[in-house]
Design a protein around this motif. Sequence first.
Motif, PDB file in Angstrom:
ATOM      1  N   ASP A 108      -9.635  15.902  21.785  1.00  0.00           N
ATOM      2  CA  ASP A 108      -8.875  17.018  21.203  1.00  0.00           C
ATOM      3  C   ASP A 108      -7.911  16.508  20.144  1.00  0.00           C
ATOM      4  N   TRP A 109      -7.197  15.419  20.470  1.00  0.00           N
ATOM      5  CA  TRP A 109      -6.228  14.876  19.511  1.00  0.00           C
ATOM      6  C   TRP A 109      -6.924  14.467  18.216  1.00  0.00           C
ATOM      7  N   ARG A 110      -8.055  13.785  18.345  1.00  0.00           N
ATOM      8  CA  ARG A 110      -8.765  13.354  17.128  1.00  0.00           C
ATOM      9  C   ARG A 110      -9.184  14.564  16.294  1.00  0.00           C
ATOM     10  N   ARG A 111      -9.665  15.615  16.959  1.00  0.00           N
ATOM     11  CA  ARG A 111     -10.077  16.825  16.236  1.00  0.00           C
ATOM     12  C   ARG A 111      -8.874  17.466  15.531  1.00  0.00           C
ATOM     13  N   TRP A 112      -7.738  17.603  16.238  1.00  0.00           N
ATOM     14  CA  TRP A 112      -6.553  18.220  15.631  1.00  0.00           C
ATOM     15  C   TRP A 112      -6.025  17.382  14.467  1.00  0.00           C
ATOM     16  N   ILE A 113      -6.000  16.075  14.647  1.00  0.00           N
ATOM     17  CA  ILE A 113      -5.487  15.196  13.590  1.00  0.00           C
ATOM     18  C   ILE A 113      -6.437  15.211  12.397  1.00  0.00           C
ATOM     19  N   ALA A 114      -7.740  15.284  12.651  1.00  0.00           N
ATOM     20  CA  ALA A 114      -8.707  15.387  11.547  1.00  0.00           C
ATOM     21  C   ALA A 114      -8.498  16.681  10.773  1.00  0.00           C
ATOM     22  N   ARG A 115      -8.213  17.764  11.473  1.00  0.00           N
ATOM     23  CA  ARG A 115      -7.935  19.040  10.792  1.00  0.00           C
ATOM     24  C   ARG A 115      -6.671  18.929   9.934  1.00  0.00           C
ATOM     25  N   ALA A 116      -5.640  18.265  10.468  1.00  0.00           N
ATOM     26  CA  ALA A 116      -4.403  18.080   9.688  1.00  0.00           C
ATOM     27  C   ALA A 116      -4.694  17.250   8.443  1.00  0.00           C
ATOM     28  N   HIS A 117      -5.546  16.241   8.577  1.00  0.00           N
ATOM     29  CA  HIS A 117      -5.930  15.426   7.420  1.00  0.00           C
ATOM     30  C   HIS A 117      -6.710  16.275   6.411  1.00  0.00           C
ATOM     31  N   ALA A 118      -7.682  17.044   6.907  1.00  0.00           N
ATOM     32  CA  ALA A 118      -8.489  17.889   6.022  1.00  0.00           C
ATOM     33  C   ALA A 118      -7.639  18.929   5.297  1.00  0.00           C
ATOM     34  N   ALA A 119      -6.571  19.371   5.943  1.00  0.00           N
ATOM     35  CA  ALA A 119      -5.674  20.366   5.334  1.00  0.00           C
ATOM     36  C   ALA A 119      -4.670  19.723   4.384  1.00  0.00           C
ATOM     37  N   GLY A 120      -4.732  18.401   4.252  1.00  0.00           N
ATOM     38  CA  GLY A 120      -3.815  17.711   3.341  1.00  0.00           C
ATOM     39  C   GLY A 120      -2.448  17.434   3.930  1.00  0.00           C
ATOM     40  N   ARG A 121      -2.305  17.587   5.233  1.00  0.00           N
ATOM     41  CA  ARG A 121      -1.017  17.342   5.902  1.00  0.00           C
ATOM     42  C   ARG A 121      -0.810  15.876   6.240  1.00  0.00           C
ATOM     43  N   LEU A 122      -1.906  15.122   6.351  1.00  0.00           N
ATOM     44  CA  LEU A 122      -1.836  13.696   6.655  1.00  0.00           C
ATOM     45  C   LEU A 122      -2.775  12.943   5.724  1.00  0.00           C
ATOM     46  N   GLU A 123      -2.314  11.849   5.197  1.00  0.00           N
ATOM     47  CA  GLU A 123      -3.188  10.950   4.439  1.00  0.00           C
ATOM     48  C   GLU A 123      -4.108  10.250   5.427  1.00  0.00           C
TER      49      GLU A 123
END
Length: 179
Positions: A45-60
């Motif tokens: 779940d964490w990897r999926r959420w963090i990947a979404r944040a990355h895809a949304a431009g929230r995380l490099e």
Amino acid sequence: EGAPPPTSTVPLARWLGRTLATLDRLGLPADPAEGAAYTVPPMSDWRRWIARAHAAGRLERREAADTCAAVADLVALVATGLAAGPAFQIGHRDANARNVLLTGRGPVLIDFDSAGPEVPWWGAVYHAWDLARADLPVLGPAVLDAYAEHGGRLGPAEPTAFAGLARGVLDGFAFHLRV
């Protein structure tokens, strides 16, 4: 009637330690499974959420990788603490300066809507850490000293003492990632 404390002080820290010790001494048993008190989402779940944040431009990309590694460390810390089979009791779980009102009769702890299963020692460490800021490092020890002086049961001084803090950080972070 009352007002929030204008700043955190040693007397406030000692009052908080004494208050947490009083809650500990009540010995109100709690089941950590009730209310999903210590449910930590799986790393998938964490990897999926963090990947979404990355895809949304929230995380490099590098931030996303570092965040996954940090979350994995916190999840492991909570799991290690829980594996030791600590005794859970009903605790406040949100005892911080924002939830204290100064009244004519002294400080009052408010906002018990997050109350639930907690390991008292983990809660004391969590709230001592939360109260102690970089500019006021004396406050954390003041909380823990007063906690011990007033009958709070000290746990092991090892990394698992931070399991409650890790759980709190993970809960908040999961909420923000899901939102």
